[in-house]
Design a protein around this motif. Sequence first.
Motif, PDB file in Angstrom:
ATOM      1  N   ASP B 133      46.822 100.384  -7.911  1.00 15.83           N
ATOM      2  CA  ASP B 133      46.045  99.157  -7.746  1.00 15.83           C
ATOM      3  C   ASP B 133      44.803  99.359  -6.888  1.00 15.83           C
ATOM      4  O   ASP B 133      43.861  98.561  -6.951  1.00 15.83           O
ATOM      5  CB  ASP B 133      46.928  98.019  -7.204  1.00 15.83           C
ATOM      6  N   ASP B 134      44.793 100.437  -6.113  1.00 13.75           N
ATOM      7  CA  ASP B 134      43.588 100.741  -5.324  1.00 13.75           C
ATOM      8  C   ASP B 134      42.411 101.162  -6.203  1.00 13.75           C
ATOM      9  O   ASP B 134      41.274 101.189  -5.742  1.00 13.75           O
ATOM     10  CB  ASP B 134      43.894 101.856  -4.314  1.00 13.75           C
ATOM     11  N   LEU B 135      42.697 101.463  -7.460  1.00 11.33           N
ATOM     12  CA  LEU B 135      41.607 101.858  -8.370  1.00 11.33           C
ATOM     13  C   LEU B 135      41.115 100.688  -9.216  1.00 11.33           C
ATOM     14  O   LEU B 135      40.203 100.844 -10.033  1.00 11.33           O
ATOM     15  CB  LEU B 135      42.095 102.983  -9.307  1.00 11.33           C
ATOM     16  N   LYS B 136      41.705  99.526  -8.995  1.00  8.91           N
ATOM     17  CA  LYS B 136      41.434  98.352  -9.843  1.00  8.91           C
ATOM     18  C   LYS B 136      39.939  98.039  -9.933  1.00  8.91           C
ATOM     19  O   LYS B 136      39.245  97.948  -8.939  1.00  8.91           O
ATOM     20  CB  LYS B 136      42.172  97.144  -9.270  1.00  8.91           C
ATOM     21  N   MET B 137      39.486  97.888 -11.152  1.00 11.70           N
ATOM     22  CA  MET B 137      38.101  97.542 -11.490  1.00 11.70           C
ATOM     23  C   MET B 137      37.077  98.497 -10.873  1.00 11.70           C
ATOM     24  O   MET B 137      35.927  98.129 -10.627  1.00 11.70           O
ATOM     25  CB  MET B 137      37.804  96.085 -11.145  1.00 11.70           C
ATOM     26  N   LEU B 138      37.506  99.725 -10.666  1.00  3.16           N
ATOM     27  CA  LEU B 138      36.524 100.763 -10.317  1.00  3.16           C
ATOM     28  C   LEU B 138      35.963 101.350 -11.604  1.00  3.16           C
ATOM     29  O   LEU B 138      36.651 101.447 -12.619  1.00  3.16           O
ATOM     30  CB  LEU B 138      37.184 101.890  -9.515  1.00  3.16           C
ATOM     31  N   GLY B 139      34.709 101.749 -11.538  1.00  3.19           N
ATOM     32  CA  GLY B 139      34.125 102.496 -12.634  1.00  3.19           C
ATOM     33  C   GLY B 139      34.729 103.891 -12.679  1.00  3.19           C
ATOM     34  O   GLY B 139      35.379 104.342 -11.723  1.00  3.19           O
ATOM     35  N   ASN B 140      34.508 104.587 -13.788  1.00  5.99           N
ATOM     36  CA  ASN B 140      35.087 105.917 -13.922  1.00  5.99           C
ATOM     37  C   ASN B 140      34.600 106.870 -12.839  1.00  5.99           C
ATOM     38  O   ASN B 140      35.375 107.690 -12.330  1.00  5.99           O
ATOM     39  CB  ASN B 140      34.755 106.494 -15.302  1.00  5.99           C
ATOM     40  N   TYR B 141      33.336 106.791 -12.478  1.00  5.83           N
ATOM     41  CA  TYR B 141      32.821 107.720 -11.462  1.00  5.83           C
ATOM     42  C   TYR B 141      33.516 107.522 -10.115  1.00  5.83           C
ATOM     43  O   TYR B 141      33.958 108.485  -9.483  1.00  5.83           O
ATOM     44  CB  TYR B 141      31.293 107.589 -11.341  1.00  5.83           C
ATOM     45  N   ASP B 142      33.636 106.255  -9.691  1.00  3.48           N
ATOM     46  CA  ASP B 142      34.297 105.992  -8.401  1.00  3.48           C
ATOM     47  C   ASP B 142      35.790 106.333  -8.465  1.00  3.48           C
ATOM     48  O   ASP B 142      36.364 106.850  -7.507  1.00  3.48           O
ATOM     49  CB  ASP B 142      34.142 104.510  -8.022  1.00  3.48           C
ATOM     50  N   VAL B 382      24.098  95.364 -20.288  1.00  2.00           N
ATOM     51  CA  VAL B 382      25.252  96.266 -20.149  1.00  2.00           C
ATOM     52  C   VAL B 382      25.919  96.068 -18.785  1.00  2.00           C
ATOM     53  O   VAL B 382      27.140  96.126 -18.664  1.00  2.00           O
ATOM     54  CB  VAL B 382      24.842  97.734 -20.398  1.00  2.00           C
ATOM     55  N   LYS B 383      25.120  95.777 -17.772  1.00  4.29           N
ATOM     56  CA  LYS B 383      25.714  95.532 -16.448  1.00  4.29           C
ATOM     57  C   LYS B 383      26.645  94.318 -16.455  1.00  4.29           C
ATOM     58  O   LYS B 383      27.583  94.247 -15.656  1.00  4.29           O
ATOM     59  CB  LYS B 383      24.614  95.351 -15.396  1.00  4.29           C
ATOM     60  N   GLU B 384      26.358  93.372 -17.349  1.00  3.51           N
ATOM     61  CA  GLU B 384      27.247  92.204 -17.465  1.00  3.51           C
ATOM     62  C   GLU B 384      28.681  92.639 -17.785  1.00  3.51           C
ATOM     63  O   GLU B 384      29.646  92.009 -17.353  1.00  3.51           O
ATOM     64  CB  GLU B 384      26.758  91.259 -18.571  1.00  3.51           C
ATOM     65  N   VAL B 385      28.804  93.683 -18.573  1.00  4.38           N
ATOM     66  CA  VAL B 385      30.151  94.150 -18.931  1.00  4.38           C
ATOM     67  C   VAL B 385      30.888  94.597 -17.684  1.00  4.38           C
ATOM     68  O   VAL B 385      32.046  94.232 -17.455  1.00  4.38           O
ATOM     69  CB  VAL B 385      30.110  95.297 -19.969  1.00  4.38           C
ATOM     70  N   GLY B 386      30.199  95.373 -16.869  1.00  2.00           N
ATOM     71  CA  GLY B 386      30.832  95.856 -15.637  1.00  2.00           C
ATOM     72  C   GLY B 386      31.260  94.721 -14.732  1.00  2.00           C
ATOM     73  O   GLY B 386      32.267  94.815 -14.027  1.00  2.00           O
ATOM     74  N   LYS B 387      30.463  93.642 -14.750  1.00  2.00           N
ATOM     75  CA  LYS B 387      30.805  92.486 -13.909  1.00  2.00           C
ATOM     76  C   LYS B 387      31.940  91.662 -14.505  1.00  2.00           C
ATOM     77  O   LYS B 387      32.503  90.806 -13.824  1.00  2.00           O
ATOM     78  CB  LYS B 387      29.565  91.585 -13.761  1.00  2.00           C
ATOM     79  N   GLY B 388      32.203  91.878 -15.775  1.00  2.00           N
ATOM     80  CA  GLY B 388      33.280  91.110 -16.407  1.00  2.00           C
ATOM     81  C   GLY B 388      32.932  89.657 -16.654  1.00  2.00           C
ATOM     82  O   GLY B 388      33.813  88.799 -16.765  1.00  2.00           O
ATOM     83  N   THR B 389      31.653  89.346 -16.765  1.00  2.00           N
ATOM     84  CA  THR B 389      31.264  87.969 -17.089  1.00  2.00           C
ATOM     85  C   THR B 389      31.616  87.683 -18.553  1.00  2.00           C
ATOM     86  O   THR B 389      31.830  88.610 -19.338  1.00  2.00           O
ATOM     87  CB  THR B 389      29.737  87.787 -16.935  1.00  2.00           C
ATOM     88  N   PRO B 390      31.644  86.395 -18.918  1.00  4.79           N
ATOM     89  CA  PRO B 390      31.887  86.096 -20.336  1.00  4.79           C
ATOM     90  C   PRO B 390      30.907  86.810 -21.261  1.00  4.79           C
ATOM     91  O   PRO B 390      31.319  87.387 -22.265  1.00  4.79           O
ATOM     92  CB  PRO B 390      31.727  84.576 -20.394  1.00  4.79           C
ATOM     93  N   LEU B 391      29.627  86.822 -20.897  1.00  6.19           N
ATOM     94  CA  LEU B 391      28.658  87.529 -21.743  1.00  6.19           C
ATOM     95  C   LEU B 391      29.002  89.008 -21.820  1.00  6.19           C
ATOM     96  O   LEU B 391      28.963  89.628 -22.889  1.00  6.19           O
ATOM     97  CB  LEU B 391      27.237  87.338 -21.186  1.00  6.19           C
ATOM     98  N   GLY B 392      29.361  89.578 -20.684  1.00  7.00           N
ATOM     99  CA  GLY B 392      29.736  90.987 -20.666  1.00  7.00           C
ATOM    100  C   GLY B 392      30.947  91.267 -21.534  1.00  7.00           C
ATOM    101  O   GLY B 392      31.006  92.274 -22.245  1.00  7.00           O
ATOM    102  N   ARG B 393      31.898  90.376 -21.486  1.00 11.08           N
ATOM    103  CA  ARG B 393      33.092  90.563 -22.320  1.00 11.08           C
ATOM    104  C   ARG B 393      32.766  90.471 -23.814  1.00 11.08           C
ATOM    105  O   ARG B 393      33.363  91.168 -24.633  1.00 11.08           O
ATOM    106  CB  ARG B 393      34.149  89.519 -21.973  1.00 11.08           C
ATOM    107  N   ILE B 394      31.851  89.577 -24.146  1.00 13.24           N
ATOM    108  CA  ILE B 394      31.429  89.483 -25.557  1.00 13.24           C
ATOM    109  C   ILE B 394      30.845  90.821 -25.992  1.00 13.24           C
ATOM    110  O   ILE B 394      31.263  91.410 -26.991  1.00 13.24           O
ATOM    111  CB  ILE B 394      30.360  88.380 -25.744  1.00 13.24           C
ATOM    112  N   LEU B 395      29.871  91.302 -25.226  1.00 17.68           N
ATOM    113  CA  LEU B 395      29.174  92.534 -25.593  1.00 17.68           C
ATOM    114  C   LEU B 395      30.142  93.710 -25.619  1.00 17.68           C
ATOM    115  O   LEU B 395      30.111  94.535 -26.529  1.00 17.68           O
ATOM    116  CB  LEU B 395      28.023  92.796 -24.621  1.00 17.68           C
ATOM    117  N   GLY B 396      31.020  93.764 -24.639  1.00 16.65           N
ATOM    118  CA  GLY B 396      31.989  94.854 -24.573  1.00 16.65           C
ATOM    119  C   GLY B 396      33.023  94.803 -25.680  1.00 16.65           C
ATOM    120  O   GLY B 396      33.769  95.756 -25.892  1.00 16.65           O
ATOM    121  N   SER B 397      33.071  93.684 -26.384  1.00 14.72           N
ATOM    122  CA  SER B 397      33.988  93.579 -27.525  1.00 14.72           C
ATOM    123  C   SER B 397      33.380  94.148 -28.797  1.00 14.72           C
ATOM    124  O   SER B 397      34.032  94.200 -29.832  1.00 14.72           O
ATOM    125  CB  SER B 397      34.376  92.106 -27.752  1.00 14.72           C
TER     126      SER B 397
END
Lengths: 578, 578
Positions: B133-142, B382-397
């Motif tokens: 859980d310490d890795l939760k919502m980290l990007g791959n690099y982090d 693309v940054k919206e996806v990382g933030k998990g906003t609704p728009l980001g989720r749409i694009l990431g789908s």
Amino acid sequence: MDKILRIQMGPDHPPKAVTEPIGDYAGSGGRGMTSAVVAKEVPPLCHPLGAENKLVIAPGLLSGSAAAMSGRISVGCKSPLTGGIKEANSGGQAAQVLGRLGYAAIVLEGKPAEDKLYKLVVNKDGVEILPADDLKMLGNYDAVEKLTAEYGDKICCLSIGQAGEMKLGAATVACTDMELRPSRHAGRGGVGAVMGSKGIKAIVLDDSGLSMRSPMDSDKFKEANKAFVAGLKKHPVTGQGLPAYGTNVLTNVVNEAGGYPTYNFKTGRFDKAAAISGETQAETETARGGQATHGCHRGCVIRCSGTYMDKDGHYLTKQPEYETVWAHGGNCGIDDLDSIAMLDRLDDDFGLDTIEMGATIGVAMDAGLAEFGDAAKAIELVKEVGKGTPLGRILGSGAGVTGKVFGVERVPVVKNQSMPAYDPRAVQGMGVTYATSTMGADHTAGYAVTANIMGVGGSVDALKPEGQIELSRNLQIATAAIDSTGMCLFIAFAILDQEETFQALIDMINAFHGLNFTGDDVTEMGKKILKMERDFNERAGFGPKDDRLPAYFRQEALAPHNITFQVNDADLDTMFDF
Amino acid sequence: MDKILRIQMGPDHPPKAVTEPIGDYAGSGGRGMTSAVVAKEVPPLCHPLGAENKLVIAPGLLSGSAAAMSGRISVGCKSPLTGGIKEANSGGQAAQVLGRLGYAAIVLEGKPAEDKLYKLVVNKDGVEILPADDLKMLGNYDAVEKLTAEYGDKICCLSIGQAGEMKLGAATVACTDMELRPSRHAGRGGVGAVMGSKGIKAIVLDDSGLSMRSPMDSDKFKEANKAFVAGLKKHPVTGQGLPAYGTNVLTNVVNEAGGYPTYNFKTGRFDKAAAISGETQAETETARGGQATHGCHRGCVIRCSGTYMDKDGHYLTKQPEYETVWAHGGNCGIDDLDSIAMLDRLDDDFGLDTIEMGATIGVAMDAGLAEFGDAAKAIELVKEVGKGTPLGRILGSGAGVTGKVFGVERVPVVKNQSMPAYDPRAVQGMGVTYATSTMGADHTAGYAVTANIMGVGGSVDALKPEGQIELSRNLQIATAAIDSTGMCLFIAFAILDQEETFQALIDMINAFHGLNFTGDDVTEMGKKILKMERDFNERAGFGPKDDRLPAYFRQEALAPHNITFQVNDADLDTMFDF
């Protein structure tokens, strides 16, 4: 009704109206007409929002006549929601008015070259296609108010709200009722998105100066109509239950039967159902000066509609239907009628299918966007659609897309269309209809609740697989036929139980059109329509695997009966063996 | 590599690891292994994010050995993006390390009861499943940085970014390269979403203390490997073009051929292509102290990778691939390499398929979310996806969902997966592969660019339908076989043109495993895999109508050749007649 009005929107010419004789489509009405045009003229693999799709709007065979209950209008196309053929039908005034105007169908074709909005005005003098950018992103209520101010209160309107303009999968075509409220909807499958893709915001119909359609044999017609009305009045469902409480009379019935999908289809009984039942609703309506009994179109004798006032006694919305009360109520754990009525009003205004939206909010609640039971948050979520935010667009795209975007596994759809208010595990005949209907999950396509729960048209144990295929098949065939007459589907209760009422309906059709139809001919008509629709879907790429409920309905047992969906796949695959 | 590691995540028990003998799967590697397990063990109609789906991670038949180029790892499942079977493969270190650890596959099964994250640690001492859980919502690099801090720099990691945790359709599984950068991805079809649905954030592999896998016949193996490497060095593509400029050497080639999809597939040539070509890219990289030539895994001799530094000379991302540069470049009208590199970095960090994301941004631009060419806005999106906003989720789908949500008609997908960097109208063999591949639109499934554009493996006119079916079929069969060996697909250039190099590959397999394979056996292996995948898809509901390009590719002529897709449906339907 011997002509077809084609509205050709472009893109290689300015929008124009072409009236042509009915030709080969003679004898088709309502769903029979919309499905025939779509099956023949729309390439099955076209994009639903593209120029090749067509939106077909057709009154029924008896619409515009004095026949009681003949006010349903069919709206058909290739569905942006399911990808298959679609007929959504609606009450309200449009069928009667369009019938009197003499049109067997309006077909919206092509796509405008520019991103502009238009309105269509049809009256005894002809057809006009006019710019309508002043209606841009108005809700249905505001749009109709502007149109009424311009064209008077003798009109009726078909229109789309913001959802249709945004071309969302849950977008409806709204039809005004007798009081010019855009409260009746061709709801399912995103027909409003197709209207939006054609750039048509509204269709204004005015039958001033025109008279009712005349039957071939007036005396026989009158006599049959009288017998038909008497039959409806006599049957307990159409004569008592529906007039008194509207369709929401079903909340207690279905909940009692343990088939009331609650908390996004997690259990079959809602412990707070009494608070949102038809009985409570009617009482609330009456106490606030609303109507618990009301007809949605000229010639309605069942009068299952009503008006719902807010706490201050002002009109809020029409009496929400059972499926709406369920979708925004029990399915979301919400037990407050005022909130449900507000959600109904928002859906109607934005032009959204209440079933799809309720199922979608249920999925969104599973995704953590709101707690089950949080009515204020549910209202906020639906308001997002009106605002056109990304979240609103997701939700307005329906449960399937919402499930994908939020990674939710339990999404109650078939062919990407949300299941309505009857759990397929506790009402297995309904599960068969959901799975196999050409329309996607749709209760109206073959309403097995009749024999499964209500003891109408026979009795088939709702919890067992036996007999469900035949039940659903017969209902699907009969429904396709009824949907072609322009008759309200609720006549089915009486004609299933009372042979003489069914005969009266046939007599009425024969007397009107100078035909010699028998009951078998009506069945044949239904079969022909279903086969045509099935064939379109096959050409669009549907196969047996699309005739399945989501896997979890076979895996998760539903309380209180602790039962899964039991009808096996091989049996489902026999549905169209007729 | 005689054992399979099954990670059983629940829900009715705590996560546990079970190691079992390879059994019936003996002889399968890479894609052959992933597809065999999925075809046999995953119910085709299950929900891709449900407990019944499995994520299979398999090194190839030669992975972990001294064989050059054997560093591809296959990741398979039922795809949340396409709904069909999926194998996505990736470079990086994982295949070699997993091979040395002796596992023919890791299979992630079930689903945890609680919404918690786990990591898997596999080394010579065994397997541990630990909370993460310490890795939760980290990007791959982090995430990889934290794992390296904990487990040292001898490890390699498979991980998911935010996209995988959100279970989005474009989510990848990232693999670290030799420098422990999560820059190589099993990109396509949402395999990362399935890993996310299993609650596994990362898999840490450590082969410290273990040695290379030994061939059965060491001398013959060495000799064959030497001949194989010599063949790769000799061929102009693998010996010169790819090492010098990486895959982006293709920008000028495909653009010149008029098959470079530009502005969301509206034209076949990008007038600013020179600014983002491989030549320009290599020059930029070198000038800033990056590498234009670099291998992504131990044993790579083609070295088509590289490192891309920012303007200040700091590492920004690996050298973006041709398809990435196209997706975020010409397809979006963007001609700035730094912006494209930033988009590549964001995709890698969030764990997103660059092809799907570029196609999605193209669709979003058509929807009016940004102007074509607006790189800053594309980065924001693309940054919206990382933030998990609704728009980001749409694009990431992915592009399909984005098209639905925003009502866009022109969406370049097959089986809901975005087309890559070759317009199917100007590279018709590629169109055949897109249409018929079991994977959805996928260039790697049957890379007809070879004979259509590059004159490799024969020559078939790219603009004509003749010969494309056979070309694509042969390539699809060969590719399925190559994807099973663990070999990088780029060896195909050399083995298609040089019989002795193909023979050297077969000799290497035979020497390693003590077999007597002929070229025909390799072909048979490819055929068997394709048939297995096709059968899965049929059981999942796919039919011939799913083997079609969107209608507009037959309707809109593509400049500069002014050509539509010409291969007819009946011919497409013969693809699997073998």
